[in-house]
Design a protein around this motif. Sequence first.
Motif, PDB file in Angstrom:
ATOM      1  N   UNK B 236       0.833  -1.253   0.019  1.00 45.05           N
ATOM      2  CA  UNK B 236       0.120  -0.021  -0.034  1.00 45.05           C
ATOM      3  C   UNK B 236       0.707   1.175   0.016  1.00 45.05           C
ATOM      4  N   UNK B 237       2.083   1.170   0.036  1.00 47.02           N
ATOM      5  CA  UNK B 237       3.041   2.337  -0.013  1.00 47.02           C
ATOM      6  C   UNK B 237       2.709   3.321  -1.244  1.00 47.02           C
ATOM      7  N   UNK B 238       2.521   4.585  -0.992  1.00 41.53           N
ATOM      8  CA  UNK B 238       2.323   5.236  -2.156  1.00 41.53           C
ATOM      9  C   UNK B 238       3.055   6.725  -2.170  1.00 41.53           C
ATOM     10  N   UNK B 239       3.579   7.090  -3.261  1.00 41.32           N
ATOM     11  CA  UNK B 239       4.355   8.419  -3.433  1.00 41.32           C
ATOM     12  C   UNK B 239       4.193   8.806  -4.736  1.00 41.32           C
ATOM     13  N   UNK B 240       4.764  10.188  -5.004  1.00 37.83           N
ATOM     14  CA  UNK B 240       4.825  10.703  -6.302  1.00 37.83           C
ATOM     15  C   UNK B 240       6.176  11.211  -6.363  1.00 37.83           C
ATOM     16  N   UNK B 252      11.348  17.648  -0.436  1.00 35.47           N
ATOM     17  CA  UNK B 252      10.324  16.647   0.159  1.00 35.47           C
ATOM     18  C   UNK B 252       9.200  17.153   0.923  1.00 35.47           C
ATOM     19  N   UNK B 253       8.133  16.871   0.587  1.00 35.56           N
ATOM     20  CA  UNK B 253       6.939  17.565   1.336  1.00 35.56           C
ATOM     21  C   UNK B 253       5.743  16.596   0.878  1.00 35.56           C
ATOM     22  N   UNK B 254       4.824  16.839   1.680  1.00 35.33           N
ATOM     23  CA  UNK B 254       3.252  16.161   1.726  1.00 35.33           C
ATOM     24  C   UNK B 254       2.398  17.095   2.037  1.00 35.33           C
ATOM     25  N   UNK B 255       1.016  16.673   1.358  1.00 36.43           N
ATOM     26  CA  UNK B 255      -0.124  17.479   1.553  1.00 36.43           C
ATOM     27  C   UNK B 255       0.003  19.021   1.003  1.00 36.43           C
ATOM     28  N   UNK B 256      -0.548  20.060   1.712  1.00 30.78           N
ATOM     29  CA  UNK B 256      -0.292  21.365   1.295  1.00 30.78           C
ATOM     30  C   UNK B 256       1.182  21.803   1.243  1.00 30.78           C
ATOM     31  N   UNK B 257       1.859  21.332   1.987  1.00 32.30           N
ATOM     32  CA  UNK B 257       3.360  22.024   1.858  1.00 32.30           C
ATOM     33  C   UNK B 257       3.802  21.499   0.320  1.00 32.30           C
ATOM     34  N   UNK B 258       3.360  20.302   0.093  1.00 30.05           N
ATOM     35  CA  UNK B 258       3.930  19.673  -1.131  1.00 30.05           C
ATOM     36  C   UNK B 258       3.416  20.845  -2.526  1.00 30.05           C
ATOM     37  N   UNK B 274      17.893  22.959 -11.333  1.00 31.69           N
ATOM     38  CA  UNK B 274      17.419  21.532 -11.359  1.00 31.69           C
ATOM     39  C   UNK B 274      17.082  20.982 -10.004  1.00 31.69           C
ATOM     40  N   UNK B 275      15.615  21.343  -9.978  1.00 29.30           N
ATOM     41  CA  UNK B 275      14.961  20.491  -8.562  1.00 29.30           C
ATOM     42  C   UNK B 275      14.009  19.769  -8.888  1.00 29.30           C
ATOM     43  N   UNK B 276      13.770  18.834  -7.945  1.00 31.63           N
ATOM     44  CA  UNK B 276      12.851  17.919  -8.135  1.00 31.63           C
ATOM     45  C   UNK B 276      11.859  17.837  -6.810  1.00 31.63           C
ATOM     46  N   UNK B 277      10.650  17.084  -6.838  1.00 28.92           N
ATOM     47  CA  UNK B 277       9.968  17.218  -5.607  1.00 28.92           C
ATOM     48  C   UNK B 277       9.521  15.640  -5.258  1.00 28.92           C
ATOM     49  N   UNK B 278       9.621  15.065  -3.977  1.00 29.88           N
ATOM     50  CA  UNK B 278       9.260  13.839  -3.815  1.00 29.88           C
ATOM     51  C   UNK B 278       8.113  14.168  -2.627  1.00 29.88           C
ATOM     52  N   UNK B 279       6.925  13.518  -3.077  1.00 31.39           N
ATOM     53  CA  UNK B 279       5.789  13.682  -2.109  1.00 31.39           C
ATOM     54  C   UNK B 279       5.290  12.422  -1.530  1.00 31.39           C
ATOM     55  N   UNK B 280       5.417  12.137  -0.363  1.00 32.46           N
ATOM     56  CA  UNK B 280       4.863  10.933   0.364  1.00 32.46           C
ATOM     57  C   UNK B 280       3.257  10.933   0.156  1.00 32.46           C
ATOM     58  N   UNK B 291      11.735   7.043  -1.996  1.00 30.66           N
ATOM     59  CA  UNK B 291      12.460   8.370  -1.566  1.00 30.66           C
ATOM     60  C   UNK B 291      13.987   8.011  -1.598  1.00 30.66           C
ATOM     61  N   UNK B 292      14.533   6.821  -1.287  1.00 33.20           N
ATOM     62  CA  UNK B 292      15.967   6.390  -1.626  1.00 33.20           C
ATOM     63  C   UNK B 292      16.374   6.935  -3.137  1.00 33.20           C
ATOM     64  N   UNK B 293      15.506   6.340  -3.951  1.00 31.28           N
ATOM     65  CA  UNK B 293      15.522   6.278  -5.216  1.00 31.28           C
ATOM     66  C   UNK B 293      15.529   7.876  -5.853  1.00 31.28           C
ATOM     67  N   UNK B 294      14.689   8.407  -5.377  1.00 27.73           N
ATOM     68  CA  UNK B 294      14.415   9.809  -5.746  1.00 27.73           C
ATOM     69  C   UNK B 294      15.611  10.704  -5.376  1.00 27.73           C
ATOM     70  N   UNK B 295      16.252  10.471  -4.103  1.00 21.98           N
ATOM     71  CA  UNK B 295      17.400  11.179  -3.513  1.00 21.98           C
ATOM     72  C   UNK B 295      18.625  10.908  -4.180  1.00 21.98           C
ATOM     73  N   UNK B 296      18.667   9.663  -4.774  1.00 18.53           N
ATOM     74  CA  UNK B 296      20.055   9.288  -5.261  1.00 18.53           C
ATOM     75  C   UNK B 296      20.831  10.170  -5.989  1.00 18.53           C
ATOM     76  N   UNK B 297      22.158  10.731  -5.531  1.00 18.99           N
ATOM     77  CA  UNK B 297      22.820  11.358  -6.193  1.00 18.99           C
ATOM     78  C   UNK B 297      22.519  12.952  -5.970  1.00 18.99           C
ATOM     79  N   UNK B 298      21.501  13.268  -5.289  1.00 21.28           N
ATOM     80  CA  UNK B 298      21.174  14.642  -5.145  1.00 21.28           C
ATOM     81  C   UNK B 298      22.049  15.372  -4.122  1.00 21.28           C
ATOM     82  N   UNK B 299      22.394  16.790  -4.710  1.00 23.58           N
ATOM     83  CA  UNK B 299      23.647  17.421  -3.908  1.00 23.58           C
ATOM     84  C   UNK B 299      22.893  17.733  -2.429  1.00 23.58           C
TER      85      UNK B 299
END
Lengths: 177, 350
Positions: B236-240, B252-258, B274-280, B291-299
Amino acid sequence: MTEKIIFAGFGGQGVLLSGKLLCIAGMREGKYVSHIPSYGAEMRGGTANCQVIISDEEVASPVVFHPDIAIVLNTPSLIKFEPRVKAGGLLIYNSSLIDEKPSRTDITVVDIAANDIAEENGSSRSANMAVIGKLLKQKPELASLESTIAALEEAVSARNRKFNPVNEKVLKAGYAA
Amino acid sequence: MSDKILMKGNEVLGEAAIIAGCRYYFGYPITPQNEVPAYMARRLPQVDGTFLQAESEIAAINMVFGASAAGARVMTSSSSPGISLKQEGISYLSGARLPAVVVNMMRGGPGLGNIAGAQGDYYQATRGGGNGDYRTVALAPATVQEIADLTIKSFDIADKYRVVVMLMGDGFLGQMAEGVSLPEPSNQKFDKPWALSGAEGREPNIVASLRLNPEDALEKLNDELQATYTQIEENETMSESYMTDDADYLLVAYGMSSRICRSALRALRKEGVKVGLFRPITLWPFPEKELQKAAEGKQKVLTVEMSAGQMLEDVKLSLNGTADIDFYGRTAGMLPDIDEIVRRVKNYGK
């Protein structure tokens, strides 16, 4: 196109409905919309406002602090929101109830005697419609007058729909003003 | 798009619950979620359901216990201090293995705090505000449409695993209106042979959270619960992940802060940063691997919350020293500032 708007006035002047109406009209034209009301310790006669975004792209943050457009229906709202309008933005104010003139020179200032126009066309309670009409004239990209008239049925609660013929008339008068 | 209707988060939550087959709602009023009970009071009688305004939050959660034990789909909602009062009931529901959906439209805390939207109840939802070794699934929608879709999902997860599902919104999400397409029912059916449905012709069922025998009864239950939680983590784990592939920095942020982060991301991308967003989407189970995958190699990884830094702990646990993590949060119903996020991310490159 992304327009961030604040509607503000006394509680009971219909600012929340104004925002809702514009959102529904924009939505029917395929735009993305969001509407956040001020809520909580608000009451009739107190101040009320809502933050609205109408956009061609998905709305990211729905929060509007510095609006592109501010619509102010009473003096406290003018005092509060005039300083917040983005440079180059638009301020529409209700000159029926606001005596002093806005002082900013880096924004477009438009006045409309909303209560007078509404009164002449049926009821001063529809003053918010005159302002929306004026807004649609100034910013046709938000929504057409036709879509907005069509949205009245959905935006206005069942018990107040009997006022929609007046609302429509005042909307058109505000648009023409 | 044109078939959408403009609805408030709190109202769409009520309608989606009804679509999901919920016919029982028990609650006690508190801002900023009062449109939920108001909506249910109006709508439930139209679909032969029961709306009941309880005398307190504690009474409401125990009515949820009763309806759930009888096999019904049932929901309660509240906001932060009211959710605190429900914690005993949530622990009992978990101990009795009863499904329920509990909505928290979070407001500023601690204590009675204020009525503006906040995210200060992350610990309470993901660590368990009540006693014992239990977990509640915590879902965090970011749009009014997602409130609708995740409400449907909440009931299915609750019934499938016999757990409490918490839907975690905040005052802003509950109050705001957006265009929404009402969701379809999932039509998943869940047998409830354990329910107190009338024992004629069969052995009586017993629903209780008291299990006095440590080895045979209580530890066995705890083992079952833990096995269930492992399944939930797997299924059931979900993220974007949004624009994370080419990114140098990760928000990294969820809900309204995302959503605030998404605005910052747009501004930064326009300037070539170049910035990305990970949203649980599930706060528990936390999307650790994703998250580990999304954060790989990020400064740099910047966690943004409407709290003093609670999800931050899960970000740190997930990344376990593999990333450089920064935090920016506002509390008390204040919102993180888009310009501040932009300023920080730009600074990382200097």
